[in-house]
Write a protein that holds these residues in place. Sequence first.
Motif, mmCIF file in Angstrom:
data_model
loop_
_atom_site.group_PDB
_atom_site.id
_atom_site.type_symbol
_atom_site.label_atom_id
_atom_site.label_comp_id
_atom_site.label_asym_id
_atom_site.label_seq_id
_atom_site.Cartn_x
_atom_site.Cartn_y
_atom_site.Cartn_z
ATOM 1 N N UNK A 27 -31.522 -3.947 -11.886
ATOM 2 C CA UNK A 27 -32.595 -3.719 -11.049
ATOM 3 C C UNK A 27 -32.101 -3.179 -9.773
ATOM 4 N N UNK A 28 -32.984 -2.042 -9.428
ATOM 5 C CA UNK A 28 -32.534 -1.192 -8.184
ATOM 6 C C UNK A 28 -33.852 -1.300 -7.302
ATOM 7 N N UNK A 29 -33.418 -2.147 -6.286
ATOM 8 C CA UNK A 29 -34.452 -1.952 -4.999
ATOM 9 C C UNK A 29 -33.719 -1.083 -4.157
ATOM 10 N N UNK A 30 -34.834 -0.470 -3.761
ATOM 11 C CA UNK A 30 -34.076 0.997 -2.963
ATOM 12 C C UNK A 30 -33.843 0.605 -1.577
ATOM 13 N N UNK A 31 -34.469 -0.496 -0.940
ATOM 14 C CA UNK A 31 -34.214 -0.837 0.346
ATOM 15 C C UNK A 31 -32.714 -1.593 0.522
ATOM 16 N N UNK A 32 -32.304 -2.116 -0.443
ATOM 17 C CA UNK A 32 -31.073 -2.915 -0.683
ATOM 18 C C UNK A 32 -30.585 -2.885 -1.909
ATOM 19 N N UNK A 33 -30.001 -1.615 -2.342
ATOM 20 C CA UNK A 33 -29.559 -1.297 -3.836
ATOM 21 C C UNK A 33 -28.378 -2.120 -4.114
ATOM 22 N N UNK A 34 -28.016 -2.510 -5.300
ATOM 23 C CA UNK A 34 -26.624 -3.307 -5.685
ATOM 24 C C UNK A 34 -25.649 -2.699 -4.933
#
Lengths: 492, 1191
Positions: free
Chosen positions: B1048-1055
């Motif tokens: 899962x790629x959360x842009x504000x806090x990427x892996x």
Amino acid sequence: MRPIHADPVRAALHEHELTLTRRRLFAAGARTFAAGVGMAALGSLLGRDALAAAASAPQRHWRPKAKRVIYLHMEGGPSHLDLWDYKPDLRKRYNQDLPESIRKGQRLTTMTSGQGRFPVAPSLFAFSRYQNQEDGVWISELMPHTGSVADELCFLHSMHTDAINHEPAITFCQTGHQQPGRPSLGAWVSYGLGSANANLPTFCVLITQGIGNMQALSARFWGSGFLPSEHQGCRLRSSGDPVLYLKDPTGVSRADRRAMLDLVNDFNEREAQASLDGETRARIAQAEMAYRMQMSVPELADLSDEDDETFALYGEEARKPGTFAANCLLARRLSERGVRFVQLYMRGWDQHGNLPAEMRAQSKAVDQPQAALIKDLRRRGLLDETLVVWGGEFGRTVYSQGALSETDYGRDHHPRCFTMWCAGGGIKPGIALGKTDDYGYNIVERPVEVHDLHATMLSLMGFDHEKLVYPFQGRDYRLTDVSGRVVREIVA
Amino acid sequence: MPLREDLGMPSTTPHLSILWSLCAAAASASAAFAGDDARVSYNRDVRPILSDRCFLCHGMDSAKRAADLRLDVAEEATKDRDGLRAVAPGSLEKSEIWARIQSSDPDEHMPPAESNKPALDAREKEIIRRWIEQGAEYEPHWAFTPPTRPAPPAGPAENPIDRFLDAHIAAKGLVPAPQADETRIVRRLFLDLTGLPPTPEELDEHMASAAPDRLDRLATKLMTEEPWRTRHAERMALPWLDAARYADTNGIHMDAGRTLWPWRDWVLDAYESNMPFDQFLVEQLAGDLLPGATVAQKVASGFNRNHVITDEGGAIDEEYLVEYAADRAATTASVFLGLTMNCARCHDHKFDPISQDEYYSFYAYFNSNEEPGLYSQLPDPKRAFEPFMEVPGPGQAERRAELSARIEAAARALEQDDPDEARQREEWLAAALGSSRWVDSRVASAKATNGVELEVLGDGSVLAKGPNPDKSDYEVELSFAGAGLRLLALEALADPAHGDRPGRAENGNAVVSRVVANARPADQPDAWKEIEFEWLWVDHEQVDGGYHAVNMLPGMGDDGWALGGHQREGSRVLVLLAKEPFGWEGGTVLRARIEQRTIHARHTLRQVRLRAGAIDDAVAARLPLAKGGWHVVGPFDGTRADMYERRIGPEDAATIDRSARFSEQGWAYRADFVDGRVNATAGGSNIVYAARQVFAPSEREVEVSLGSDDGVQVYLGGKLVHENRVDRGAQPDQDKARILVPRGRHLLVFKIVNTGGAGGYYWRELPRVDEFAGAMVAALLPREARGKALDAELADAWRTRFSPSWRARREALDSARGDLAALEAAMPRTMVMREREARRETHTLMRGRYDMPDAKRKRERGIPAALGRLPAGSSDDRLGLARWMASAENPLVARVAANRLWEQFFATGLVRTTEDFGLQGEYPLHPELLDWLAVEYRESGWDTRRMVALITSSDAYRRSSNASAELLERDPQNTALAWFPRKRLPAEHIRDQALHVAGLLVEKQGGPSVKPYQPEGLWQEVAMLQSNTRVYERGMGDELWRRSLYTYWKRAAPPPSMLTFDAPTREFCNIRRTSTNTPLQALVLWNDEQFVEAARVLATRTLDEGGDDRARLARMFRRCAVRAPQAEELDKLEAALARFRQRYAAAPGDAQALVEVGEAPVAANHAAVELAAWTMVASSLLNIDATIVRS
């Protein structure tokens, strides 16, 4: 030694390689690296990487006044009218409509653009005059400690920005551009200066959760954009590992890690000898730095060696990890150790409603610690070469958002003017620059745009902001895009 | 610790860009200057100099052009200008530029000092000198001319690639590195084609083959046979996801979750089926516009929806519509054309022949999507943002059709009103209402403040006319006869001619702050007596913002009742209940002042009708509670010991006072907190209060059904009325309570005592059977005041209570609807492109700003002239554009695509600036080879697999990666490719490889993104409280071990572990990843739970496989590095193993702790000490360059 080239191109290249070599040596933890690797390997490192690295290794353009930066970003946009920009006459205009001659029909956010009227909301807070190097400066009762260091501070009352909403405004403040994609301020500094401490990251980020309405943060605010990712900010956290993945797994001791690292280095050394690959050598050096960081970072984050006097200075909250006080103290410790750029975020300054109560609590959380930071840097002799910057991404409107009463009001976003302050690091202490009109709505004297502040910061760090560039997609990019003028009046 | 300055580092050294240009010149000039007389090439040698130093002021950009001189166009440069020529072919003396670059006069010298451009160095001058002397020939930019297939040079090599490269190597006099050991090549192939290394078995199987072309066969097998074929698709998709900026969140503000993974799966399918590249291009750019587009083709158009979007409240639609279109234009140009088109957004391109007007013509293809600029916020983290489509899985489409039919039938059955039932209903209502009645009245007068005129109409209503000021009070006098009245009804009538909305505001909404009523006997003009209201009911109120109708009751502040006219059409009705009866038999005048004074300007009513009435006391006792919205304060820290006893203050509150403070916290309104659902509150050990205002028209006992996490106390008017001290998670209907509610206004406070973990509460009233609950209150109203919709609601409310047959039919409909909703919720949606019916107009935007369109520069769609022309008959949309891009006339697409393929295998492209084929891009290292590959790609039918096979079968691909010192010295950048370039694996492959060698990797293609291990708290620290991606809920089981492209790629806090290894943030198109070395990378490999677990499972697997220590170590090594260890290496491993064994034998507790890291079950068949020692060795092997570098 390598020969001096008759060919001027090769000679210049060679000259650069030597600087580069030194850079890398210090970046990578000088002595172990040099001793372990030897000149032959250096040759290969240079041979393979010199050209590529030449594109990513600028040099300072003049002698710097600041060696490092602590940037206290007040996320959400604190009200300049309730903290710094004293407008005593507004009391007389309580609940009057903001004159059209002041508002000039400019853009409002969609949060208040439907409002039928724009009643003036004077600040509820009393201001006092504090001594500085000029004829004094007025500061709100919410910031008494900060007032006590007013003679160190340089106020910029005439900041303005292009963006009206948080995301683009913070992105602009931190990267010089409203849309995602550009490197952050700290990344540029890291790119420009490299590391001054072999055991810590060059660019560190600290976050404090606020009390008031909190807006989002994003990794892009401390990202490296198109710069190599080694320049991205390293988040220091107040819970769990201070640096992600820092702690060895349970059951693995320091000696185990050393033994494992020796084994890995041994294999990599053989690999490097066979392949002559400079990258492998660089990884050996980086792993050694990781090993050192595992000790230096916890030592850094452990405040127990600070004396009671220091905690008295920053306040007892400084003992509680993650508070603004603790992070200010941590910022001092990082600077002391040569970290180039410390970015501290204080969340929770977005007071659309319920402003008086929220600002009281929010200001209380920052006032003493930020004043303490200035005092602490001063008494340790660090302030002169540490640039401290304080400010949000925009100001707030003089008119009330929502209902206005004698005890309560809110304020919307206001990009047309706001106040920031700087201290130390080559900044003229105890002065104020710029003025806003009687409503604190428009700038009437010496506007300063965000690009100007960036240009000034880089200038203090030893860079011509027009020349600190990085080639990307066929053009030279810079932090200040096509704008920015150094604010000479505030440079000591 | 020493700082750099203190160590005597020079603070000034030669300027960077000098060095940079020296380097660039050295690289190209060394190729050009074979001998003194060698011809210079304009494209290769001259243009880079002119472009870098001159074109900024003497090039494309007409706005910045100095002295009206262009040097980028031959005719302009050589034109006679008052006897002077900038460039005089063949003559240095007559060429002004030569004089200028040589000049020592600062006023004359070019480039001028203020340009910040360095002067030309000796070598660059030499190039210019020769170019002029040799006739100053200009050439069109190489990349803007469609490629033709050059003949490969003669040579013994079979593969044309090698013939090109060998000729170059021979010309340079280099001796290429020998062919690599075959195991190296096999590893290379596996990593490059599948992203995973070969297992020892796979390697052995290959080496045992007798086929002379076994390497070629292996490449084919890896691309065409399962399981490798899927892995190959996953590997090929990875750089495409970077380029297409694919992510699982919106990137801005709330950074809300989105569903676009069906597009990602489409990419996987495309690679798996070896979709021709032209089709790959056309479907992604214009799949939605293809005639008879299939679901898959529409899904493909999601390529242009991967950009960031905003939901930040203050944003303006137009502002972001521009950003979205600009992002699509920039991405399309970068990815397919290798052009930095976005440089021309604000002004003419400085270097490439793209004017600002041409840019907006290109942009115009992308700015007519059916989308808002500012998106709304919804709690659903799996939302597909409009425009979107459903992507039915197997059988889902059929099932949906079936359910739709069922719903239609059930709805029809429900509509059949049984005449008997209608009669029963009427009878019941008549009986139930008893003596309640409305009196006949007439409007005696009507006036309004602030210039509004009220016209009295024949139907007893008054109509607002004239100006619509910010605020206005309407005052209406009713005259009637009758005593003992308590009801006042207000109808806010909507006018179908005005959008059928009840309010006069632009959006049709209105807000009533209060209704103040006074009455007097008809014959006593001054005997006004105020009527106090104690209860009310409305048929609709605006919940967002908290504009509940009870705000109009006394003591409830100034917010008022918003009718929600912008949310729902039709009239509204308000019923007010007076505390004391009013009216005189001899005649009454009632004056009602409808105050409209909120901060919402112009939110006034359009047309109003009032009536007065009496209510039977028995009916009044059956009215439901009137209620306000939920407000919350907290969390307050607390410890288990005192939380129930501690009173922080809200317990005793009588009203929601927004200025009240409880330990510095105040009430916050929660529109999203509703009855009959578990409302989530703050997690942790804490106290949270939820409160609402209630109004009882009579004393009654109210039965409620509650739930809480954990314990609960309920206060009414400061009195504890219910308590349950319990540790539990909140569920519906956990407790029942009976609460005595006296007549009047009360604050109901729900105190949630959370002893840890999640928090929340549940609240639902259980109405008495005879209560006029919900729409039943409408029974009080005369039919003409109810309207059709309300009448239907009333009928439904009655039937629900009293008609079993209707209830059964209703339930049948509800259940069918529920099934459909469930099906649709399970049916993935995905974001797609959808053209607006009416095309948006495009104008050139001055300085690129959304609010500065240049009215004189309206733009039609089109491509920059320098790239050619669209073929006649092309459609004027993205499809026409895409087809041109995929055609043989396009000069760039084949080169860009072939170059990117090359880069995948050789670490750098033949054009090293993969993202820029414009004039500032680098000249190709091997232009003929690039063109040959480009034409080959196109003419093979864009057969990607064939190209991969061709590249991997070359000698160049199979060379050793160990460069000799001589090669390093003579070709340090490996431009000749005389050895194979080493490359650290990308972030995803480092993780995938660790999982694979451990045997942990769970292979499952596609589907929603998953959440593997991640340190706690990373999302909360940056997210907004209301964000639906605020909390990272780590996945379970298989989700921990999927391939990394599914993370899962959360842009504000990427892996974080991906970013550490140089993965881009996916906020914008990224064509080329950097590769850096940082200490944080070592920390990830050492300490990330994922890698520690992988090491332990690899150790377990190795122990399971048997053999003595050396055999096991060799096998483990072979799994990671894909070669047998040398004896000396094995000695080192053995020594390390011995050391760790000894260490853990001395501290078995440590061993146990280490092997318990991670969720994978710990093998019971190995002693912890042994397993821990092996884990440390395995971890070492996952760290070494032999494992993480493709050599």
